[in-house]
Design a protein around this motif. Sequence first.
Motif, PDB file in Angstrom:
ATOM      1  N   UNK A   9       0.871  -1.177   0.000  1.00  0.00           N
ATOM      2  CA  UNK A   9       0.000   0.000   0.000  1.00  0.00           C
ATOM      3  C   UNK A   9       0.907   1.225   0.000  1.00  0.00           C
ATOM      4  N   UNK A  10       0.964   1.903  -1.140  1.00  0.00           N
ATOM      5  CA  UNK A  10       1.857   3.051  -1.342  1.00  0.00           C
ATOM      6  C   UNK A  10       1.209   3.975  -2.358  1.00  0.00           C
ATOM      7  N   UNK A  11       1.029   5.244  -1.977  1.00  0.00           N
ATOM      8  CA  UNK A  11       0.323   6.159  -2.873  1.00  0.00           C
ATOM      9  C   UNK A  11       1.224   6.850  -3.894  1.00  0.00           C
ATOM     10  N   UNK A  12       2.518   6.680  -3.809  1.00  0.00           N
ATOM     11  CA  UNK A  12       3.428   7.197  -4.824  1.00  0.00           C
ATOM     12  C   UNK A  12       3.704   6.065  -5.802  1.00  0.00           C
ATOM     13  N   UNK A  13       3.169   6.175  -7.024  1.00  0.00           N
ATOM     14  CA  UNK A  13       3.222   5.094  -8.005  1.00  0.00           C
ATOM     15  C   UNK A  13       4.597   4.524  -8.275  1.00  0.00           C
ATOM     16  N   UNK A  14       5.567   5.382  -8.521  1.00  0.00           N
ATOM     17  CA  UNK A  14       6.924   4.910  -8.836  1.00  0.00           C
ATOM     18  C   UNK A  14       7.532   4.208  -7.634  1.00  0.00           C
ATOM     19  N   UNK A  15       7.314   4.758  -6.446  1.00  0.00           N
ATOM     20  CA  UNK A  15       7.831   4.139  -5.221  1.00  0.00           C
ATOM     21  C   UNK A  15       7.189   2.766  -5.026  1.00  0.00           C
ATOM     22  N   UNK A  16       5.887   2.679  -5.243  1.00  0.00           N
ATOM     23  CA  UNK A  16       5.181   1.410  -5.104  1.00  0.00           C
ATOM     24  C   UNK A  16       5.705   0.347  -6.054  1.00  0.00           C
ATOM     25  N   UNK A  17       5.951   0.723  -7.301  1.00  0.00           N
ATOM     26  CA  UNK A  17       6.485  -0.232  -8.270  1.00  0.00           C
ATOM     27  C   UNK A  17       7.898  -0.674  -7.907  1.00  0.00           C
ATOM     28  N   UNK A  18       8.697   0.256  -7.372  1.00  0.00           N
ATOM     29  CA  UNK A  18      10.046  -0.098  -6.939  1.00  0.00           C
ATOM     30  C   UNK A  18       9.990  -1.086  -5.770  1.00  0.00           C
ATOM     31  N   UNK A  20       7.527  -3.142  -5.093  1.00  0.00           N
ATOM     32  CA  UNK A  20       7.035  -4.400  -5.657  1.00  0.00           C
ATOM     33  C   UNK A  20       8.173  -5.174  -6.324  1.00  0.00           C
ATOM     34  N   UNK A  21       8.988  -4.485  -7.108  1.00  0.00           N
ATOM     35  CA  UNK A  21      10.123  -5.127  -7.785  1.00  0.00           C
ATOM     36  C   UNK A  21      11.112  -5.696  -6.774  1.00  0.00           C
ATOM     37  N   UNK A  22      11.443  -4.906  -5.762  1.00  0.00           N
ATOM     38  CA  UNK A  22      12.396  -5.360  -4.743  1.00  0.00           C
ATOM     39  C   UNK A  22      11.879  -6.580  -3.987  1.00  0.00           C
ATOM     40  N   UNK A  23      10.608  -6.546  -3.607  1.00  0.00           N
ATOM     41  CA  UNK A  23      10.035  -7.681  -2.877  1.00  0.00           C
ATOM     42  C   UNK A  23       9.995  -8.929  -3.746  1.00  0.00           C
ATOM     43  N   UNK A  24       9.667  -8.762  -5.006  1.00  0.00           N
ATOM     44  CA  UNK A  24       9.657  -9.892  -5.939  1.00  0.00           C
ATOM     45  C   UNK A  24      11.060 -10.483  -6.058  1.00  0.00           C
ATOM     46  N   UNK A  25      12.070  -9.631  -6.129  1.00  0.00           N
ATOM     47  CA  UNK A  25      13.455 -10.102  -6.184  1.00  0.00           C
ATOM     48  C   UNK A  25      13.865 -10.827  -4.899  1.00  0.00           C
ATOM     49  N   UNK A  26      13.223 -10.491  -3.778  1.00  0.00           N
ATOM     50  CA  UNK A  26      13.498 -11.159  -2.503  1.00  0.00           C
ATOM     51  C   UNK A  26      12.778 -12.499  -2.389  1.00  0.00           C
ATOM     52  N   UNK A  27      11.902 -12.805  -3.351  1.00  0.00           N
ATOM     53  CA  UNK A  27      11.201 -14.080  -3.335  1.00  0.00           C
ATOM     54  C   UNK A  27       9.759 -14.025  -2.872  1.00  0.00           C
ATOM     55  N   UNK A  28       9.244 -12.837  -2.644  1.00  0.00           N
ATOM     56  CA  UNK A  28       7.841 -12.686  -2.240  1.00  0.00           C
ATOM     57  C   UNK A  28       6.960 -12.514  -3.475  1.00  0.00           C
ATOM     58  N   UNK A  29       5.692 -12.841  -3.318  1.00  0.00           N
ATOM     59  CA  UNK A  29       4.712 -12.598  -4.365  1.00  0.00           C
ATOM     60  C   UNK A  29       3.985 -11.295  -4.033  1.00  0.00           C
ATOM     61  N   UNK A  30       3.996 -10.358  -4.966  1.00  0.00           N
ATOM     62  CA  UNK A  30       3.330  -9.067  -4.771  1.00  0.00           C
ATOM     63  C   UNK A  30       2.345  -8.887  -5.917  1.00  0.00           C
ATOM     64  N   UNK A  32      -0.201  -6.956  -6.370  1.00  0.00           N
ATOM     65  CA  UNK A  32      -0.561  -5.599  -6.767  1.00  0.00           C
ATOM     66  C   UNK A  32      -0.104  -4.590  -5.733  1.00  0.00           C
ATOM     67  N   UNK A  33      -0.093  -3.334  -6.163  1.00  0.00           N
ATOM     68  CA  UNK A  33       0.192  -2.206  -5.290  1.00  0.00           C
ATOM     69  C   UNK A  33      -1.051  -1.339  -5.310  1.00  0.00           C
ATOM     70  N   UNK A  34      -1.559  -0.991  -4.128  1.00  0.00           N
ATOM     71  CA  UNK A  34      -2.734  -0.121  -4.057  1.00  0.00           C
ATOM     72  C   UNK A  34      -2.328   1.199  -3.412  1.00  0.00           C
TER      73      UNK A  34
END
Length: 164
Positions: A9-18, A20-30, A32-34
């Motif tokens: 949950x992040x209201x800054x779009x670019x920050x949220x996508x970053x 999401x990318x970092x968590x995915x690289x850590x092995x988590x499933x993300x 969506x970002x709301x």
Amino acid sequence: MAQNVILVVEDEGIVGLDIQRRLTNMGYSVPEVVAAGKLAVQRALALRPQLVLMDIRLKGEMDGTAAAEHIRRYLDIPVVFLTAYADEDTLRRAKVTEPHGYVLKPFEERELHIAIDMALYKHQMERKLKESERWLSTTMNSISEAIIATDGRGQVILLNPMAI
């Protein structure tokens, strides 16, 4: 082992996508970002993630602390705050929601990874404790003999229905 699903949950779009990318690289499933508190509660209800990574300051009528309170109370999903704010008022409001972690932006990936893993572990242990408490309560209530337990000072700390 199945991937842990995290709702971001992040209201800054670019920050949220970053994030999401970092968590995915850590092995988590993300999945969506709301960007809003109300939507976070709705998506948490639908997705049932293992954890919600929540910004505190969100645009709209429901901020992150209010959303976290709803998620904790109604869904029993742990929340880790990821925010740029650490002032006393924000911390006080965040504590009320009983978060499983609080990470300040900007963050190091390792720091975030540890906070998430600890939150998931703590939540799992809390669930096991609650299950054990329910089992003990059921067992105590089903025994047909009176049971009274006291502490070291002689204060009654537990009794079953037959002891009343």
